[in-house]
Design an enzyme around this catalytic site. Structure first.
Site, mmCIF file in Angstrom:
data_model
loop_
_atom_site.group_PDB
_atom_site.id
_atom_site.type_symbol
_atom_site.label_atom_id
_atom_site.label_comp_id
_atom_site.label_asym_id
_atom_site.label_seq_id
_atom_site.Cartn_x
_atom_site.Cartn_y
_atom_site.Cartn_z
ATOM 1 N N ASP A 217 0.843 -1.202 0.000
ATOM 2 C CA ASP A 217 0.000 0.000 0.000
ATOM 3 C C ASP A 217 0.879 1.253 0.000
ATOM 4 O OD1 ASP A 217 -2.288 1.487 0.050
ATOM 5 O OD2 ASP A 217 -2.821 1.030 2.121
ATOM 6 N N HIS B 15 2.798 3.381 -8.952
ATOM 7 C CA HIS B 15 2.674 1.935 -9.179
ATOM 8 C C HIS B 15 3.954 1.389 -9.830
ATOM 9 C CE1 HIS B 15 -1.311 2.019 -7.691
ATOM 10 N NE2 HIS B 15 -1.854 2.644 -8.727
ATOM 11 N N LEU C 148 11.617 -20.140 -4.314
ATOM 12 C CA LEU C 148 10.574 -19.234 -3.822
ATOM 13 C C LEU C 148 9.339 -19.406 -4.678
ATOM 14 C CD1 LEU C 148 9.817 -16.726 -1.986
ATOM 15 C CD2 LEU C 148 10.417 -15.309 -3.963
HETATM 16 C C1 FPP Z 1 -2.138 0.157 -3.332
HETATM 17 O O1 FPP Z 1 -1.609 1.449 -3.247
HETATM 18 C C2 FPP Z 1 -1.490 -0.530 -4.426
HETATM 19 C C3 FPP Z 1 -2.132 -1.077 -5.484
HETATM 20 C C4 FPP Z 1 -3.589 -1.019 -5.648
HETATM 21 C C5 FPP Z 1 -1.383 -1.719 -6.588
HETATM 22 C C6 FPP Z 1 -0.175 -2.499 -6.168
HETATM 23 C C7 FPP Z 1 0.709 -2.653 -7.340
HETATM 24 C C8 FPP Z 1 2.049 -2.674 -7.301
HETATM 25 C C9 FPP Z 1 2.833 -2.667 -6.068
HETATM 26 C C10 FPP Z 1 2.860 -2.739 -8.542
HETATM 27 C C11 FPP Z 1 3.078 -4.133 -9.031
HETATM 28 C C12 FPP Z 1 1.928 -4.409 -9.855
HETATM 29 C C13 FPP Z 1 1.680 -5.515 -10.536
HETATM 30 C C14 FPP Z 1 0.393 -5.577 -11.244
HETATM 31 C C15 FPP Z 1 2.605 -6.660 -10.613
HETATM 32 P P1 FPP Z 1 -2.568 2.686 -3.502
HETATM 33 O O2 FPP Z 1 -2.529 3.007 -4.963
HETATM 34 O O3 FPP Z 1 -3.924 2.402 -2.961
HETATM 35 O O4 FPP Z 1 -1.843 3.800 -2.685
HETATM 36 P P2 FPP Z 1 -2.518 4.983 -1.850
HETATM 37 O O5 FPP Z 1 -3.321 4.330 -0.744
HETATM 38 O O6 FPP Z 1 -1.354 5.754 -1.338
HETATM 39 O O7 FPP Z 1 -3.361 5.759 -2.814
#
Ligand code: FPP
Length: 238
Positions: free
Chosen positions: A14, A31, A125
């Protein structure tokens, strides 16, 4: 009864959006930075003895996000798979996906299935990407009318997802958000304010050190051996 070794690590990644916002960048840049963090942690995890790493990359509730962010994430999934294939093969990483496969773009599904096929022999892994994943949906899909009440083992086998030892959530929120609810029944929870794109091997080590200090009792008392009601009844019948 106590166990200080983390075999299955689960991560709610997150804070990508906040990371980007703080830099005046579009959310997708967050992202992309999150994808780089995922590659770092995948590389580091086996060095800490972790054999299964499950990461929440796209929840079934994330379909509520703007179309541009969704398509950006799906493209990023394909990019991630293309980038990681070589490293997976080299480092003995088996990659697989958990979650619904019928709603993600066909090209992403093909890329996932091809990567699963090519990495199936990885033994160091098991990296599980949770995509279009909802733990409640996964449980409903695993349940069958023939499931006997209280037969946890049979249900867990149908769910085909190991128990979580440690669950990390970054970026300060303290909730599970429909991630691995059954599997986390006795997981240790670790919340850190670090935003996912900044999370590194040192942060992982700190979390694992904290995990090692926890006393896991699984409902019993320290130092006791595990005795299920069934085992107790069978023993007393002898
Ligand atoms: C939550 O942060 C994160 C996500 C919804 C996407 C997670 C994706 C990645 C870590 C990249 C790798 C991706 C793939 C598909 C392999 P948020 O966007 O809700 O953050 P915020 O709460 O700060 O807005």
């Amino acid at each position: 009864m106590t166990q200080s070794h983390c075999t299955h690590l689960a991560i709610i990644m997150d804070g990508n959006g906040r990371w980007a916002e703080r830099r005046g960048l579009p959310r997708l840049a967050g992202h992309c930075a999150g994808e780089r963090a995922l590659r770092r942690i995948t590389a580091a995890a086996p060095n800490f003895g972790i054999s299964t790493l499950t990461v929440y990359a796209f929840s079934s509730d994330n379909w509520k996000r703007p179309a541009g962010e969704i398509s950006g994430l799906m493209n990023l999934l394909e990019t991630h798979l293309a980038r990681e294939l070589g490293a997976c093969l080299k480092n003995g990483v088996r990659l697989s996906m958990i979650g619904r496969r019928d709603r993600i773009p066909e090209t992403a599904r093909w890329a996932v299935e091809e990567t699963e096929r090519l990495t199936q022999n990885g033994r160091r892994l098991h990296l599980r990407l949770a995509i279009d994943y909802s733990s409640r949906d996964a449980m409903l899909a695993a349940w069958q009318p023939s499931c006997a009440p209280y037969d946890r083992q049979a249900f867990a086998e149908r769910l085909n997802s190991p128990d979580v030892d440690l669950l990390i959530r970054t970026a300060g929120e303290q909730r599970l958000s429909d991630f691995l609810l059954w599997e986390s029944a006795y997981a240790e929870l670790y919340f850190t304010p670090v935003l996912w794109p900044d999370f590194n091997a040192d942060d992982l080590e700190t979390a694992l050190e904290e995990f090692a200090r926890r006393v896991r009792r699984f409902g019993g008392l320290p130092g006791q051996t595990v005795r299920t009601p069934t085992a107790t009844a069978a023993e007393s019948a002898c």
